[in-house]
Design a protein around this motif. Structure first.
Motif, PDB file in Angstrom:
ATOM      1  N   ALA A 572       0.823  -1.215   0.000  1.00 29.96           N
ATOM      2  CA  ALA A 572       0.000   0.000   0.000  1.00 29.96           C
ATOM      3  C   ALA A 572       0.854   1.261   0.000  1.00 29.96           C
ATOM      4  N   SER A 603      -1.957   4.091   0.902  1.00 29.49           N
ATOM      5  CA  SER A 603      -3.046   4.741   0.140  1.00 29.49           C
ATOM      6  C   SER A 603      -4.374   4.771   0.904  1.00 29.49           C
ATOM      7  N   GLY A 604      -4.499   3.885   1.892  1.00 34.52           N
ATOM      8  CA  GLY A 604      -5.790   3.795   2.597  1.00 34.52           C
ATOM      9  C   GLY A 604      -6.799   2.986   1.782  1.00 34.52           C
ATOM     10  N   ILE A 605      -7.964   2.721   2.385  1.00 31.53           N
ATOM     11  CA  ILE A 605      -8.959   1.891   1.688  1.00 31.53           C
ATOM     12  C   ILE A 605     -10.229   2.722   1.446  1.00 31.53           C
ATOM     13  N   LEU A 613     -13.357  -6.246   0.672  1.00 31.58           N
ATOM     14  CA  LEU A 613     -11.967  -6.543   0.985  1.00 31.58           C
ATOM     15  C   LEU A 613     -11.714  -8.007   1.315  1.00 31.58           C
ATOM     16  N   PHE A 618     -10.744 -11.057  -4.420  1.00 25.81           N
ATOM     17  CA  PHE A 618     -10.839  -9.622  -4.633  1.00 25.81           C
ATOM     18  C   PHE A 618      -9.442  -9.031  -4.508  1.00 25.81           C
ATOM     19  N   THR A 619      -8.996  -8.361  -5.577  1.00 23.48           N
ATOM     20  CA  THR A 619      -7.663  -7.741  -5.553  1.00 23.48           C
ATOM     21  C   THR A 619      -7.653  -6.504  -6.422  1.00 23.48           C
ATOM     22  N   THR A 620      -6.802  -5.528  -6.073  1.00 26.24           N
ATOM     23  CA  THR A 620      -6.639  -4.349  -6.920  1.00 26.24           C
ATOM     24  C   THR A 620      -5.245  -4.374  -7.528  1.00 26.24           C
ATOM     25  N   GLY A 624      -1.917  -9.664  -7.992  1.00 25.89           N
ATOM     26  CA  GLY A 624      -2.544 -10.158  -6.761  1.00 25.89           C
ATOM     27  C   GLY A 624      -3.509 -11.299  -7.033  1.00 25.89           C
ATOM     28  N   MET A 627      -6.771 -13.601  -2.343  1.00 35.43           N
ATOM     29  CA  MET A 627      -7.173 -14.602  -1.357  1.00 35.43           C
ATOM     30  C   MET A 627      -6.587 -14.304   0.028  1.00 35.43           C
ATOM     31  N   GLY A 628      -5.582 -13.408   0.094  1.00 39.24           N
ATOM     32  CA  GLY A 628      -4.837 -13.154   1.345  1.00 39.24           C
ATOM     33  C   GLY A 628      -5.758 -12.823   2.506  1.00 39.24           C
ATOM     34  N   LEU A 629      -6.500 -11.727   2.405  1.00 40.37           N
ATOM     35  CA  LEU A 629      -7.322 -11.279   3.527  1.00 40.37           C
ATOM     36  C   LEU A 629      -8.407 -12.285   3.847  1.00 40.37           C
ATOM     37  N   ASN A 630      -8.891 -12.943   2.779  1.00 38.10           N
ATOM     38  CA  ASN A 630      -9.936 -13.946   2.987  1.00 38.10           C
ATOM     39  C   ASN A 630      -9.415 -15.068   3.884  1.00 38.10           C
ATOM     40  N   THR A 653      -3.757   2.688   6.676  1.00 40.02           N
ATOM     41  CA  THR A 653      -4.727   1.788   7.309  1.00 40.02           C
ATOM     42  C   THR A 653      -4.074   1.045   8.459  1.00 40.02           C
ATOM     43  N   PHE A 655      -4.518  -2.597  10.386  1.00 40.19           N
ATOM     44  CA  PHE A 655      -5.171  -3.912  10.488  1.00 40.19           C
ATOM     45  C   PHE A 655      -4.837  -4.503  11.838  1.00 40.19           C
TER      46      PHE A 655
HETATM   47  P1  ADP Z   1      -4.040  -9.336  -2.712  1.00 42.10           P
HETATM   48  O1  ADP Z   1      -3.086  -8.801  -1.762  1.00 42.10           O
HETATM   49  O2  ADP Z   1      -3.557 -10.533  -3.406  1.00 42.10           O
HETATM   50  O3  ADP Z   1      -4.587  -8.301  -3.584  1.00 42.10           O
HETATM   51  P2  ADP Z   1      -5.698  -9.458  -0.428  1.00 42.10           P
HETATM   52  O4  ADP Z   1      -6.934 -10.216  -0.061  1.00 42.10           O
HETATM   53  O5  ADP Z   1      -4.633  -9.571   0.582  1.00 42.10           O
HETATM   54  O6  ADP Z   1      -5.241  -9.900  -1.849  1.00 42.10           O
HETATM   55  O7  ADP Z   1      -6.081  -7.955  -0.526  1.00 42.10           O
HETATM   56  C1  ADP Z   1      -7.229  -7.588  -1.218  1.00 42.10           C
HETATM   57  C2  ADP Z   1      -7.179  -6.134  -1.577  1.00 42.10           C
HETATM   58  O8  ADP Z   1      -7.403  -5.353  -0.445  1.00 42.10           O
HETATM   59  C3  ADP Z   1      -5.872  -5.631  -2.147  1.00 42.10           C
HETATM   60  O9  ADP Z   1      -5.806  -5.863  -3.531  1.00 42.10           O
HETATM   61  C4  ADP Z   1      -5.887  -4.150  -1.791  1.00 42.10           C
HETATM   62  O10 ADP Z   1      -6.586  -3.419  -2.770  1.00 42.10           O
HETATM   63  C5  ADP Z   1      -6.723  -4.127  -0.567  1.00 42.10           C
HETATM   64  N1  ADP Z   1      -5.877  -3.961   0.613  1.00 42.10           N
HETATM   65  C6  ADP Z   1      -5.444  -4.948   1.433  1.00 42.10           C
HETATM   66  N2  ADP Z   1      -4.715  -4.432   2.402  1.00 42.10           N
HETATM   67  C7  ADP Z   1      -4.639  -3.085   2.206  1.00 42.10           C
HETATM   68  C8  ADP Z   1      -3.994  -1.988   2.855  1.00 42.10           C
HETATM   69  N3  ADP Z   1      -3.267  -2.180   3.929  1.00 42.10           N
HETATM   70  N4  ADP Z   1      -4.169  -0.770   2.353  1.00 42.10           N
HETATM   71  C9  ADP Z   1      -4.913  -0.534   1.247  1.00 42.10           C
HETATM   72  N5  ADP Z   1      -5.510  -1.521   0.584  1.00 42.10           N
HETATM   73  C10 ADP Z   1      -5.400  -2.781   1.037  1.00 42.10           C
END
Ligand code: ADP
Length: 664
Positions: A572, A603-605, A613, A618-620, A624, A627-630, A653, A655
């Motif tokens: 980020a 960048s923030g969310i 999220l 879901f990824t930006t 990516g 699946m990480g956060l999931n 942000t 977490f």
């Molecule tokens: P990936 O990292 O593979 O994209 P994640 O599930 O970990 O998959 O994250 C999903 C999305 O959440 C990211 O693509 C990003 O857009 C957003 N995200 C996760 N963590 C942050 C963060 N700390 N700050 C801003 N956006 C975040």
């Protein structure tokens, strides 16, 4: 680099520099010799002086006696006119003669002779003398004729020889001629007692000091005046006694000199001092020999220890209480690449401190100086002179001196760079392996899902197509339609079952719970991502709450969450300037929960993304997987915990993974 040189002892006891050992004895002997010579000189001077005094005194007494005899001769001459006058002996003459012979006066008898040589008279009278000392005998005893003639001829007083008289007395006569005008009128003879003369004329102080003797021509003692018998014969002095002359001599001997206490004491003191000095020099020599032996033993011991230290692979360094370097061994110098001379006396910061880790190293240094290290030691990153990084494990122990006081710190330093590199490699490999296996599992899962779902979905699609065809043709039989839709529903249920089954399969991997310290997890995770962070110029700040209660959790899973959150945070911050890329990772706790917090300044969310999220896939990010956060949330839920995020007031942000303290 230290090159220890142990000098061999330059002087074996009593060898090459033997003259140096002997010199004090030689000087001492010279000193004692000089003192003895001095004493001898003083003593001979003293004797010389005594002798001079003796001679003086003897001359004086001799002169005194001569003076007395001369005086007596004069008195006798004065009697001449009275005794031998024309008118015969006057009354006055008798009185004067009597005065002359009174006791105490050395003149014992006065005799006068007329010119023909016969006796004119005597006082006391000659006949009162007992035989054989009658008048005739007495006169016969005297070599009167010759003396009479001599006196008459010379006109001077003539002394007769010394002779023994009655009562062990020793006498001599003095013949004094008398002239009436130029005519010889007779001789006045004074018989002197030598003993009385000596007793009367030798003063008391003289007899206190000396033994005075009169010797005859043969050298036999005839009269003596002495108080003590013991004599110092080596210093006697003898001169002729004239008058009366004729071989008589005067001998004087000093009494044995009194013990000269001053000289004795002085001599004794010198002897004592000399003995004392010899004894102390001897003691000193013994002491020095012992000292030299101890020194030799110490040198050997030192050489042995030095050799031991030099052969060590462990670096050793000692610092004083201010942290200044006071000792380094060759292994330490080799390790850091700096020479002993560059390090000894150096105060912190040390030249081998890593400039990138300066603040942390300084903090560690202060920590160690305050309390040393525990048995596990402290890991620290240093920098060699050639710029290479050096991972070191340091054990620090207090340096205690002989009085039991702490004077500094002794540290042993192990070079663990290779182990650390190997560990890092192993971890990275494992991480990659884990990532790959996760991908494989997900791939397998995806293909299984695709395969399993393919059939019901195809069936649903064809049922739907059939229904649509029938609707288009207008031949729509409701019963038939119900049957087709029923089949379609069944296929949909089947697809749902497949998904549930896969889900169940995933859920079946229960976490392996164990007593877990979240601080350790954070340290571990930060350690793992550190190389990556350095590459991305992200400054990771660790703020741990210590002590932190333990929780029951699967360390691998929790670590996976921590790493994921840290990686997301770093991702980020990709777009912001490197100077602001700061990630704070910390731990904390409440009464029931412990937490890992990861705060980025990225960048923030945006709110529109916030909802999605945790959705799978879901990824930006272009690469990516989403699946990480999931997965992280699943892990949190598996542990009956939660994963939440919030806006960071500093931008970015935060977490937080919360885990319960006691398992449910
Ligand atoms: P990936 O990292 O593979 O994209 P994640 O599930 O970990 O998959 O994250 C999903 C999305 O959440 C990211 O693509 C990003 O857009 C957003 N995200 C996760 N963590 C942050 C963060 N700390 N700050 C801003 N956006 C975040």
């Amino acid at each position: 680099m230290t090159t220890p040189t142990i000098a061999a002892p330059t002087t074996a006891v009593g060898h090459p520099a033997a003259w140096r050992w002997r010199l004090p004895y030689l000087l001492l002997a010279l000193f004692i010799g000089a003192i003895l010579s001095l004493v001898w000189l003083v003593r001979s001077n003293d004797l010389e002086e005594q002798r001079a005094t003796l001679i003086n005194d003897v001359l004086w007494i001799e002169q005194n006696l001569r003076f007395q005899l001369d005086k007596n001769a004069d008195l006798l001459a004065e009697l001449g006119p009275d005794l031998l006058g024309e008118d015969g002996m006057s009354y006055n003459a008798a009185a004067r003669a009597t005065r002359m012979i009174q006791p105490g006066n050395p003149v014992r008898q006065v005799i006068w002779m007329v010119p023909d040589g016969s006796i004119g008279g005597a006082m006391p009278r000659l006949e009162v003398m007992p035989p054989p000392w009658g008048e005739a005998a007495a006169i016969a005893e005297l070599p009167s004729g010759a003396l009479f003639r001599l006196a008459a001829a010379s006109g001077r007083a003539v002394f007769g020889p010394v002779y023994r008289a009655i009562g062990n007395d020793v006498r001599f006569a003095v013949f004094v001629p008398y002239y009436r005008g130029s005519e010889f009128a007779g001789v006045v003879i004074g018989i002197h007692s030598l003993r009385d003369l000596i007793i009367r004329e030798v003063p008391w102080w003289f007899s206190e000091r000396y033994e005075l003797s009169i010797l005859d021509a043969a050298g036999d003692e005839i009269v003596s005046k002495s108080k003590v018998d013991a004599l110092a014969t080596e210093m006697e002095y003898q001169i002729p006694l004239d008058p009366p002359g004729r071989g008589a001599s005067l001998r004087v001997r000093p009494y044995r000199a009194q013990v000269r206490w001053v000289a004795v004491l002085l001599g004794g003191a010198i002897a004592l001092l000399g003995a004392g000095v010899v004894w102390s020099v001897w003691q000193l020599r013994r002491h020095m020999v012992r000292r030299q032996e101890a020194e030799l033993a110490l040198r050997e011991e030192y050489a042995f220890r030095r050799a031991m230290e030099d052969s060590l692979l462990t670096g050793l360094r000692a610092r004083d209480m201010e942290g200044r370097m006071i000792y380094v061994n060759p292994a330490f110098c080799r390790m850091v690449g700096f020479g002993e001379d560059e390090l000894i006396g150096h105060a912190p910061p040390m030249p081998y401190w890593d400039p990138d880790e300066l603040a942390r190293t300084q903090a560690l240094h202060e920590y160690v100086l305050a309390r040393g290290t525990t048995g596990d030691g402290i890991e620290i990153q240093l920098k060699r002179r050639n710029g290479e990084r050096l991972d070191a494990l340091i054990f620090e122990a207090p340096l205690i001196d002989a009085q039991g006081r702490q004077t500094g710190w002794m540290g042993s330093v192990l070079d663990i760079t290779d182990q650390k590199r190997a560990q890092r490699l192993a971890r990275q490999q494992e991480e990659r392996l884990q990532a790959t296996s996760r991908l494989i599992t997900m791939g397998e899962m995806a293909s299984t899902l695709a395969h399993e779902l393919n059939q019901p979905l195809t069936a649903i699609a064809s049922y739907a197509t059939g229904c649509l065809n029938r609707l288009d043709q207008g031949a729509m039989d409701p019963d038939e339609m119900r049957a087709v839709l029923g089949k379609l529903g069944k296929q949909a249920q089947r697809a749902g079952q497949i998904i549930r089954r896969v889900h169940d399969f995933v859920r079946r991997s229960e976490p392996k719970r164990e007593r877990l310290d979240l601080n350790a997890i954070v340290r571990e995770s930060v350690g793992l991502v550190e190389p990556d962070a350095r590459k991305r110029a992200v400054d990771i700040e660790v703020a741990l709450t210590d002590p932190l209660p333990f929780t029951q959790a699967d360390p691998v899973m929790v670590e996976q969450v921590a790493i994921n959150l840290i990686r997301n945070g770093m991702d980020a911050m990709k777009a912001i300037p490197a100077s602001r890329r700061r990630l704070r990772v910390g731990t904390g706790c409440t009464a029931h929960e412990v937490a890992i917090r990861v705060a980025d300044q990225g960048s923030g969310i945006p709110p529109e993304l916030a909802r999605r999220l945790f959705e799978p896939f879901f990824t930006t990010k272009s690469e990516g997987m989403g699946m990480g956060l999931n997965i992280c949330r699943s892990i949190a839920e598996l542990h009956h915990g939660r994963l939440v995020f919030e806006d960071n007031p500093d931008g970015g942000t935060i977490f937080t993974l919360w885990l319960p303290l006691s398992p449910k």
